[in-house]
Design an enzyme around this catalytic site. Structure first.
Site, PDB file in Angstrom:
ATOM      1  N   TYR A 167      -8.824   4.928   8.357  1.00 32.60           N
ATOM      2  CA  TYR A 167      -8.903   5.368   9.792  1.00 32.60           C
ATOM      3  C   TYR A 167     -10.009   6.330   9.809  1.00 32.60           C
ATOM      4  CZ  TYR A 167      -4.233   3.249  10.569  1.00 32.60           C
ATOM      5  OH  TYR A 167      -3.173   2.304  10.652  1.00 32.60           O
ATOM      6  N   TYR A 217       4.398   6.855   9.934  1.00 35.62           N
ATOM      7  CA  TYR A 217       3.700   5.656   9.654  1.00 35.62           C
ATOM      8  C   TYR A 217       4.455   4.657   9.041  1.00 35.62           C
ATOM      9  CZ  TYR A 217      -0.454   3.076   8.883  1.00 35.62           C
ATOM     10  OH  TYR A 217      -1.357   2.017   8.621  1.00 35.62           O
ATOM     11  N   PRO A 260      -2.452   0.061  18.958  1.00 38.73           N
ATOM     12  CA  PRO A 260      -2.295  -0.414  17.707  1.00 38.73           C
ATOM     13  C   PRO A 260      -2.641   0.710  16.753  1.00 38.73           C
ATOM     14  CG  PRO A 260      -4.333  -1.235  18.744  1.00 38.73           C
ATOM     15  CD  PRO A 260      -3.308  -0.376  19.605  1.00 38.73           C
ATOM     16  N   HIS A 262       0.868  -1.126   0.034  1.00 34.92           N
ATOM     17  CA  HIS A 262       0.090  -0.179  -0.013  1.00 34.92           C
ATOM     18  C   HIS A 262       0.763   1.237  -0.016  1.00 34.92           C
ATOM     19  CE1 HIS A 262      -3.726  -2.075   1.872  1.00 34.92           C
ATOM     20  NE2 HIS A 262      -3.474  -2.562   0.780  1.00 34.92           N
TER      21      HIS A 262
HETATM   22  C1  PHB Z   1      -4.707  -4.735  11.080  1.00 42.48           C
HETATM   23  O1  PHB Z   1      -4.748  -4.685   9.804  1.00 42.48           O
HETATM   24  O2  PHB Z   1      -5.068  -5.388  11.825  1.00 42.48           O
HETATM   25  C2  PHB Z   1      -4.193  -3.151  11.574  1.00 42.48           C
HETATM   26  C3  PHB Z   1      -4.061  -2.251  10.854  1.00 42.48           C
HETATM   27  C4  PHB Z   1      -3.600  -1.078  11.089  1.00 42.48           C
HETATM   28  C5  PHB Z   1      -3.288  -0.800  12.263  1.00 42.48           C
HETATM   29  C6  PHB Z   1      -3.712  -1.655  13.405  1.00 42.48           C
HETATM   30  C7  PHB Z   1      -4.035  -3.113  12.809  1.00 42.48           C
HETATM   31  O3  PHB Z   1      -3.246   0.439  12.788  1.00 42.48           O
END
Ligand code: PHB
Ligand code: APR
Length: 413
Positions: free
Chosen positions: A221, A405, A313, A92
């Protein structure tokens, strides 16, 4: 050293006498950190034994995050375990942040000179690492019981465990404490020799895997008045989705219908985009925590990965931070065996902590920008929207986000 750890003891043997053995590096924990450490050491011709308390099946099937930084992808490719990742990983170049009903794209590759992330489940990484380990014939012990570490300040520390009913005492030069947040290594360090920094968030994530083709080719997000949501994926046919929920939410109390309705409410944008629905095949709640233990070393015990630090996360940093730790640690150990010098071992904690705190800063910022606090203070929501509007009005701000990121290249000295 080759030893069978799963044999059962003949009834006439006194099994209170432990079986003793020796290795160069004893690794506690077969998560991504422990397995990658063993893999990197093997490539340097360094002997190790990995001791894990769960079963192989449990370790492989545990569903975790799935975003690999370029540094993690490069490490897997450069060390010969990137074939399946190359075939199945989804590269990505950017991702979206949604707020006020619109999706806005961060063009990560354009903003960082070509750095990208790859979607590939953490359990797939673990599967590849286990396969590589087993192909070397070096010991990897699953279902070890009563694991403990000792002699940490001596030149010959010991890992004790029981496997197949047999007690073992494994003497080594170094211990890799890769046993995650709830492991035994960090608690074996005397309180006076370690300091912890912690922040627990009043919310968690309800995560699901759904048999549904992802309706966006990149992650989304979302900040919404009802709370945070995240659209992610695992493959062209599996969508991974998360909803902000209470930290002690009972995942079982959510019907499939309620989950989809909440995801739709928080993720759908005014251009008509929404996640495609499908059968939910896995669900679970994850708490959110920021945690750092300093230093990441006590004598001959070196902590790496979740045993030393936890990030929420939202920044997708946990796995990548673990990989960056063990890359540095393996190099330092290899230098020790090659030259007898301990310089890089002595620098390990300080340098690994520098990257850790950078990831902490970023993960905290992403989390607080995108989640709603308990009670949902309207001032905070307006401020968060202003934050996001500023972000997308400023190339400098977007570059800063994209750099963090995508992750900085891994360093080993
Ligand atoms: C996931 O795909 O599990 C995932 C993706 C982005 C994140 C956390 C988890 O910030
Ligand atoms: N003895 C042996 N093994 C143990 C013990 C113990 N007492 N306690 C825990 N373990 C094992 C766990 O079962 C697990 O397999 O240690 C392993 C630690 O793995 P992870 O928790 O995956 O941690 P780490 O390898 O540091 O990877 C970090 O994993 O938890 C995610 O979000 C985190 O993505 C990040 C990554």
């Amino acid at each position: 050293m080759r030893r069978c750890y799963s044999r059962t003891v003949p009834a006439d043997l006194n099994y209170h006498v432990p079986v003793t053995s020796r290795t160069q590096v004893a690794i506690v924990g077969a998560g991504p950190a422990g397995l990658m450490l063993g893999h990197l050491l093997h490539r340097q011709g360094i002997d190790s034994v990995i001791v894990e308390n769960r079963s192989q099946q449990h370790v492989i099937e545990r569903v975790r995050a799935g975003v690999l930084e370029q540094g993690t992808v490069d490490l897997m490719n450069e060390t010969g375990i990137g074939q399946r990742l190359e075939r199945e990983g989804l590269r990505h170049d950017g991702f979206f942040i949604a707020f006020n009903g619109s999706r806005h794209r961060i063009d990560m590759a354009a903003l960082t000179g070509g750095r990208a992330i790859t979607i590939y489940g953490q359990n797939e990484v673990v599967k590849d690492l286990i396969e590589a380990r087993q192909a070397t014939g070096r010991p990897l012990v699953f279902e070890a019981e009563d694991v403990s570490v000792g002699g940490l300040r001596t030149a010959a520390p010991i890992v004790r465990f029981t496997a197949g009913g047999v007690a073992h005492e494994l003497t080594c030069d170094f211990i890799g404490g890769c046993d995650g947040f709830h492991g035994v290594c960090r608690p074996s360090i005397p309180d006076a020799a370690i300091r912890v920094f912690e922040r627990v968030y009043p919310f968690g994530w309800l995560g699901i895997l759904a048999e549904a083709p992802p309706s966006s080719s990149e992650l989304v997000y979302s900040l919404h008045e009802r709370g945070f949501a995240l659209f992610s994926m695992r493959s062209p046919s599996i969508t991974r989705l998360y909803l902000q929920c209470a930290h002690d939410e009972d995942a079982g109390a959510w019907s499939d219908e309620r989950i989809w309705s909440e995801l739709g409410a928080r993720l759908a944008t005014s251009d008509g985009w929404k996640p495609t629905e499908g059968p939910i095949v896995q669900r679970g709640v994850t708490g959110m925590r920021s945690f750092v233990a300093e230093p990441m070393r006590f004598g001959r015990l070196f902590l790496a990965g979740d045993s030393a630090h936890i990030v929420p996360p939202t920044g997708a940093k946990g796995l990548n931070l673990a990989m960056a730790d063990v890359y540095r640690l393996a190099f330092a150990i290899a230098e020790y065996y090659r030259t007898g010098r301990e310089r890089l071992l002595d620098l390990y904690s300080e340098r690994a902590l520098r990257r850790t705190w950078r990831a902490q800063r970023f993960s905290f910022w992403m989390t607080s920008m995108l989640h709603r606090d308990d009670g949902g203070n309207p001032f905070d929501y307006r401020r968060q929207i202003a934050d996001l509007e500023y972000l997308f009005s400023s190339r400098a701000a977007m570059t800063s986000l994209a750099e963090s990121y995508a992750g900085a290249p891994f360093e080993n000295r």
